[in-house]
Design an enzyme around this catalytic site. Sequence first.
Site, short mmCIF file in Angstrom:
data_model
loop_
_atom_site.label_atom_id
_atom_site.label_comp_id
_atom_site.label_asym_id
_atom_site.label_seq_id
_atom_site.Cartn_x
_atom_site.Cartn_y
_atom_site.Cartn_z
N ALA A 35 -40.77 119.60 43.71
CA ALA A 35 -40.13 119.62 42.39
C ALA A 35 -40.06 121.04 41.80
O ALA A 35 -39.43 121.23 40.77
CB ALA A 35 -40.88 118.71 41.44
N LEU A 36 -40.73 122.00 42.45
CA LEU A 36 -40.81 123.36 41.90
C LEU A 36 -41.30 123.35 40.45
O LEU A 36 -40.61 123.80 39.54
CB LEU A 36 -39.48 124.10 42.02
CG LEU A 36 -39.00 124.38 43.44
CD1 LEU A 36 -37.69 125.16 43.44
CD2 LEU A 36 -40.05 125.13 44.26
N THR A 124 -59.00 115.36 48.02
CA THR A 124 -59.97 116.40 47.65
C THR A 124 -61.39 115.84 47.61
O THR A 124 -61.59 114.65 47.31
CB THR A 124 -59.60 116.96 46.25
OG1 THR A 124 -60.71 117.70 45.76
CG2 THR A 124 -59.29 115.87 45.25
N ASP A 125 -62.35 116.72 47.87
CA ASP A 125 -63.76 116.31 47.76
C ASP A 125 -64.12 115.92 46.33
O ASP A 125 -65.11 115.22 46.10
CB ASP A 125 -64.69 117.42 48.27
CG ASP A 125 -64.55 118.74 47.51
OD1 ASP A 125 -63.65 118.87 46.67
OD2 ASP A 125 -65.36 119.66 47.79
N GLU A 126 -63.28 116.35 45.37
CA GLU A 126 -63.62 116.10 43.97
C GLU A 126 -63.60 114.62 43.61
O GLU A 126 -64.15 114.22 42.58
CB GLU A 126 -62.68 116.90 43.03
CG GLU A 126 -62.81 118.38 43.32
CD GLU A 126 -62.13 119.29 42.31
OE1 GLU A 126 -62.01 118.92 41.14
OE2 GLU A 126 -61.71 120.39 42.71
N TYR A 151 -58.10 115.15 36.77
CA TYR A 151 -57.50 115.50 38.08
C TYR A 151 -58.16 114.68 39.19
O TYR A 151 -57.48 114.03 39.99
CB TYR A 151 -57.68 117.00 38.34
CG TYR A 151 -57.49 117.38 39.80
CD1 TYR A 151 -56.26 117.25 40.43
CD2 TYR A 151 -58.57 117.85 40.57
CE1 TYR A 151 -56.10 117.59 41.78
CE2 TYR A 151 -58.41 118.19 41.90
CZ TYR A 151 -57.17 118.05 42.51
OH TYR A 151 -57.01 118.37 43.83
N LYS A 155 -56.58 111.73 41.71
CA LYS A 155 -56.58 111.83 43.18
C LYS A 155 -57.35 110.65 43.79
O LYS A 155 -56.99 110.15 44.86
CB LYS A 155 -57.20 113.15 43.63
CG LYS A 155 -56.41 114.40 43.27
CD LYS A 155 -55.06 114.50 43.98
CE LYS A 155 -55.18 114.84 45.43
NZ LYS A 155 -53.84 115.09 46.06
P1 NAD Z 1 -50.33 123.67 44.19
O1 NAD Z 1 -50.51 123.34 42.75
O2 NAD Z 1 -50.33 125.10 44.62
O3 NAD Z 1 -48.97 123.03 44.74
C1 NAD Z 1 -48.55 121.75 44.38
C2 NAD Z 1 -47.07 121.64 44.76
O4 NAD Z 1 -46.62 120.31 44.43
C3 NAD Z 1 -46.17 122.63 44.00
O5 NAD Z 1 -45.29 123.26 44.90
C4 NAD Z 1 -45.41 121.73 43.03
O6 NAD Z 1 -44.11 122.22 42.71
C5 NAD Z 1 -45.36 120.42 43.78
N1 NAD Z 1 -45.22 119.25 42.88
C6 NAD Z 1 -45.92 118.98 41.77
N2 NAD Z 1 -45.46 117.84 41.20
C7 NAD Z 1 -44.47 117.39 42.00
C8 NAD Z 1 -43.64 116.24 41.96
N3 NAD Z 1 -43.71 115.34 40.94
N4 NAD Z 1 -42.73 116.06 42.95
C9 NAD Z 1 -42.62 116.96 43.97
N5 NAD Z 1 -43.38 118.08 44.04
C10 NAD Z 1 -44.30 118.27 43.07
O7 NAD Z 1 -51.47 122.85 44.92
P2 NAD Z 1 -52.29 123.18 46.24
O8 NAD Z 1 -53.50 123.93 45.86
O9 NAD Z 1 -51.37 123.70 47.27
O10 NAD Z 1 -52.75 121.70 46.64
C11 NAD Z 1 -51.95 120.88 47.47
C12 NAD Z 1 -52.64 119.54 47.66
O11 NAD Z 1 -53.94 119.74 48.22
C13 NAD Z 1 -52.84 118.78 46.37
O12 NAD Z 1 -52.59 117.42 46.64
C14 NAD Z 1 -54.31 119.00 46.03
O13 NAD Z 1 -54.83 117.90 45.32
C15 NAD Z 1 -54.91 119.09 47.42
N6 NAD Z 1 -56.14 119.89 47.51
C16 NAD Z 1 -56.15 121.17 47.04
C17 NAD Z 1 -57.32 121.93 47.18
C18 NAD Z 1 -57.37 123.37 46.72
O14 NAD Z 1 -58.41 124.01 46.82
N7 NAD Z 1 -56.29 123.96 46.23
C19 NAD Z 1 -58.45 121.38 47.78
C20 NAD Z 1 -58.39 120.05 48.26
C21 NAD Z 1 -57.23 119.32 48.11
P1 TYD Z 2 -61.13 126.21 40.35
O1 TYD Z 2 -60.52 127.29 41.19
O2 TYD Z 2 -60.45 125.79 39.11
O3 TYD Z 2 -61.35 124.98 41.34
P2 TYD Z 2 -62.15 123.57 41.10
O4 TYD Z 2 -62.48 123.44 39.68
O5 TYD Z 2 -61.16 122.57 41.55
O6 TYD Z 2 -63.36 123.67 41.98
O7 TYD Z 2 -62.60 126.63 39.98
C1 TYD Z 2 -63.56 126.99 40.96
C2 TYD Z 2 -64.89 127.28 40.26
O8 TYD Z 2 -64.73 128.45 39.46
C3 TYD Z 2 -65.30 126.18 39.32
O9 TYD Z 2 -66.72 126.06 39.35
C4 TYD Z 2 -64.85 126.67 37.96
C5 TYD Z 2 -65.00 128.17 38.08
N1 TYD Z 2 -64.07 128.97 37.27
C6 TYD Z 2 -64.54 130.00 36.47
O10 TYD Z 2 -65.76 130.26 36.40
N2 TYD Z 2 -63.64 130.72 35.74
C7 TYD Z 2 -62.31 130.47 35.76
O11 TYD Z 2 -61.54 131.18 35.05
C8 TYD Z 2 -61.83 129.43 36.61
C9 TYD Z 2 -60.35 129.12 36.67
C10 TYD Z 2 -62.74 128.71 37.34
#
Ligand code: NAD
Ligand code: TYD
Length: 341
Positions: A35-36, A124-126, A151, A155
């Site tokens: 969806a960007l 996610t592990d969360e 969040y 998930k």
């Molecule tokens: P991100 O926020 O960088 O990317 C999400 C993407 O989804 C974006 O390109 C956005 O445009 C698209 N999107 C959002 N809503 C949409 C919709 N309604 N329709 C179509 N596209 C849509 O996220 P990320 O960090 O790349 O995470 C990707 C996946 O991995 C997520 O499902 C997240 O829950 C999971 N995940 C992320 C992490 C992490 O550390 N980032 C860890 C574990 C799991």
């Molecule tokens: P984040 O990257 O938001 O990932 P998640 O909450 O999904 O683990 O945060 C990683 C850790 O860093 C989390 O313990 C929250 C902390 N954090 C800060 O201390 N300062 C910040 O500005 C942000 C965004 C996160």
Amino acid sequence: MRKFFVTGGAGFIGSAFVRLLLDEFPSCEVTNFDALTYAGNPDNLEGLDSLRHYFIKGDICDGDAVFAALAENTDAIINFAAESHVDRSIASADEFLRTNILGTQVLLDVARARGVKRFLQVSTDEVMGSLPDDERAFFTEDSPFRPNSPYAASKAAAEHLVRAAHHTFGLDTVITRCGNNYGPRQFPEKFLPLLLANALNDEPIPVYGDGLNVRDWIYVDDHCRAILLALEKGRSGATYNIGARNERRNLEIAKSILDQLGKSHSLIKFVKDRPGHDRRYAIDPTLVETELGWRPRESWESGLRKMIKWYRSHTDWLERVRSGAYREYYARQYGAEVGAP
Ligand code: NAD
Ligand code: TYD
């Protein structure tokens, strides 16, 4: 010709996964449906082979659009699309419920209607909540669901819907649950790229609470390789936890990155804690290691070097995403505590 339908493939992890697919399968076709939103970025897709990679802008909650975009005989849907930032979900949960829950159900319904062979949900592990600060405690595939943020709750709900589609309708599904990713192209609202971007610009680095929260970090390409293995070899209906056995405290990370950049620790600014802040995540990856033969390729040191190198040589990418709406978000999130980016 293998056909893959990747959702959220313009985001951080999705775009790395699209790259991996195109590298690993020279004759595959990848439809990238995204969806960007603010987190999706066409720049993340620069250089991809346009003969094998088709980008379609669309919302996963729009069943007709998904149905129309899905090619005949699609082998797999890999669902990355999500609202992914905990702090934003605390500010407002609406989009999280819509995309992460309703959107996943739409994809499951279309997958069934179109006879897609496999559905992989990137989770996610969360969903398993927070662990005590005790090095003997780990998340396993059998850990109970205890999501603590909107969040994580969204998930967790999505995982339940995937499980239900498998159990009730026999859809071939796999769920992967990963810890905190780091690497190129991560939007600088998340801790590591925010820290890097601010440090490069000599701006304060906001550390929540006492900075002693623990996250289990994995290089993004290692995560993507584990997803690909689960897609290819994972048992139908199974869940795999993915982690690189790399627990770090936030403060330790901030200091180490500042050291690597030759910047002063005085840039660290303790700010008010995140409400409901999970204390510790730590994944036991035994199942993905033993059953699928996965191992991370990057160490924390090598992964971090790659990430720093990428951000240093892509300051234009960083400055583009740090403009406009990002500045408004930043002011709302950090207020007067750290000043403007
Ligand atoms: P991100 O926020 O960088 O990317 C999400 C993407 O989804 C974006 O390109 C956005 O445009 C698209 N999107 C959002 N809503 C949409 C919709 N309604 N329709 C179509 N596209 C849509 O996220 P990320 O960090 O790349 O995470 C990707 C996946 O991995 C997520 O499902 C997240 O829950 C999971 N995940 C992320 C992490 C992490 O550390 N980032 C860890 C574990 C799991
Ligand atoms: P984040 O990257 O938001 O990932 P998640 O909450 O999904 O683990 O945060 C990683 C850790 O860093 C989390 O313990 C929250 C902390 N954090 C800060 O201390 N300062 C910040 O500005 C942000 C965004 C996160």
